[in-house]
Structure formats: structure tokens, C-alpha cells
Write a protein that holds these residues in place. Structure first.
Motif, PDB file in Angstrom:
ATOM      1  N   VAL A  72       0.841  -1.203   0.000  1.00  0.00           N
ATOM      2  CA  VAL A  72       0.000   0.000   0.000  1.00  0.00           C
ATOM      3  C   VAL A  72       0.875   1.253   0.000  1.00  0.00           C
ATOM      4  O   VAL A  72       0.579   2.231  -0.698  1.00  0.00           O
ATOM      5  N   ALA A  73       1.980   1.240   0.744  1.00  0.00           N
ATOM      6  CA  ALA A  73       2.877   2.399   0.785  1.00  0.00           C
ATOM      7  C   ALA A  73       3.530   2.633  -0.571  1.00  0.00           C
ATOM      8  O   ALA A  73       3.707   3.787  -0.982  1.00  0.00           O
ATOM      9  N   ALA A  74       3.874   1.586  -1.271  1.00  0.00           N
ATOM     10  CA  ALA A  74       4.467   1.745  -2.604  1.00  0.00           C
ATOM     11  C   ALA A  74       3.447   2.344  -3.574  1.00  0.00           C
ATOM     12  O   ALA A  74       3.780   3.237  -4.370  1.00  0.00           O
ATOM     13  N   ALA A  75       2.221   1.871  -3.508  1.00  0.00           N
ATOM     14  CA  ALA A  75       1.176   2.427  -4.369  1.00  0.00           C
ATOM     15  C   ALA A  75       0.897   3.885  -4.005  1.00  0.00           C
ATOM     16  O   ALA A  75       0.722   4.741  -4.882  1.00  0.00           O
ATOM     17  N   GLU A  76       0.875   4.175  -2.713  1.00  0.00           N
ATOM     18  CA  GLU A  76       0.653   5.549  -2.252  1.00  0.00           C
ATOM     19  C   GLU A  76       1.766   6.457  -2.737  1.00  0.00           C
ATOM     20  O   GLU A  76       1.515   7.590  -3.174  1.00  0.00           O
ATOM     21  N   ALA A  77       2.993   6.002  -2.675  1.00  0.00           N
ATOM     22  CA  ALA A  77       4.124   6.815  -3.115  1.00  0.00           C
ATOM     23  C   ALA A  77       4.044   7.094  -4.611  1.00  0.00           C
ATOM     24  O   ALA A  77       4.301   8.225  -5.055  1.00  0.00           O
ATOM     25  N   ALA A  78       3.678   6.104  -5.386  1.00  0.00           N
ATOM     26  CA  ALA A  78       3.576   6.299  -6.837  1.00  0.00           C
ATOM     27  C   ALA A  78       2.478   7.305  -7.182  1.00  0.00           C
ATOM     28  O   ALA A  78       2.692   8.223  -7.991  1.00  0.00           O
ATOM     29  N   VAL A  79       1.322   7.158  -6.568  1.00  0.00           N
ATOM     30  CA  VAL A  79       0.211   8.080  -6.844  1.00  0.00           C
ATOM     31  C   VAL A  79       0.539   9.478  -6.335  1.00  0.00           C
ATOM     32  O   VAL A  79       0.299  10.484  -7.022  1.00  0.00           O
ATOM     33  N   ALA A  80       1.103   9.564  -5.135  1.00  0.00           N
ATOM     34  CA  ALA A  80       1.415  10.872  -4.562  1.00  0.00           C
ATOM     35  C   ALA A  80       2.481  11.599  -5.377  1.00  0.00           C
ATOM     36  O   ALA A  80       2.375  12.816  -5.582  1.00  0.00           O
ATOM     37  N   LEU A  81       3.495  10.889  -5.832  1.00  0.00           N
ATOM     38  CA  LEU A  81       4.511  11.539  -6.659  1.00  0.00           C
ATOM     39  C   LEU A  81       3.943  12.002  -7.998  1.00  0.00           C
ATOM     40  O   LEU A  81       4.339  13.048  -8.519  1.00  0.00           O
ATOM     41  N   ALA A  82       3.020  11.238  -8.552  1.00  0.00           N
ATOM     42  CA  ALA A  82       2.363  11.676  -9.792  1.00  0.00           C
ATOM     43  C   ALA A  82       1.556  12.955  -9.545  1.00  0.00           C
ATOM     44  O   ALA A  82       1.575  13.884 -10.366  1.00  0.00           O
TER      45      ALA A  82
END
Length: 105
Positions: A72-82
Motif C-alpha cells: 500500500v505504501a508503494a502504491a501511495e508513493a507512486a500516486v502521490a509523486l504523480a
């Protein structure tokens, strides 16, 4: 055989990581630094999950839940950086205070 690290030491390390993450989220205004603070908070929670799961050696619930939190943290990081990249393209800054002031005016 190696001696196990006491639970108190692991919990102290986790508390330090959590505190540093909260400090980064509250005090810093750059969006990427705030995201790094959130990741520190997630890692502190993961450390607690794994530390407490060693007291239940037959069930791997702590490790599995920790793996879920990492995903979940990896997905959150990808979306947040986008989102940060899109905000930077629009406002030409990643400073949260400047974005908020430009939006209100």
C-alpha cells in the motif's frame, strides 16, 4: 546462536522513526519531504508488526500484514509523486504553503 534484540529496543526505534515522521509531516512544507515523513510513519508501524509477530511463531499474521502495508505504501508513493508532478507543472512549485496561497488568491 545469535541473541535476540529485546522488544523494548525495537519499540524505542519504532517510536523514534514514528516521531521523526510526524515531525517531518508537521514542520516541512516541501511536498516530497512530507511524503518521506509518511513513509517513515509506515515503516515504524511495520517494525512494530514484525516485532510483535515473533511472539506468535506459528502464525505469520504480523509479517503478512506488514507486507500488505509495504504494498500500500508503494502504491501511495507512486500516486502521490504523480500528483506532486502535476501540481508542480501547474503551480511551478512544490512548496505546500505557496500552493495554498496561490489557490486562495
Amino acid at each position: 546462536m545469535l541473541e535476540q534484540i529485546p522488544l523494548e529496543h525495537i519499540l524505542l526505534l519504532s517510536a523514534v522513526l514514528f516521531s521523526l515522521g510526524i515531525l517531518a509531516v508537521i514542520t516541512k512544507r516541501h511536498a516530497v519531504v512530507v511524503l518521506m515523513g509518511i513513509e517513515l510513519i509506515f515503516n515504524a508501524a511495520n517494525l512494530n508488526l514484525v516485532a510483535f509477530s515473533r511472539y506468535d511463531p506459528l502464525l505469520l499474521q504480523g509479517q503478512l500484514f506488514s507486507l500488505f502495508v509495504i504494498i500500500v505504501a508503494a502504491a501511495e508513493a507512486a500516486v502521490a509523486l504523480a500528483i506532486v508532478l502535476r501540481v508542480y507543472q501547474h503551480f511551478k512549485t512544490a512548496n505546500l504553503n505557496q500552493i495554498n496561497s496561490q489557490e486562495n488568491s
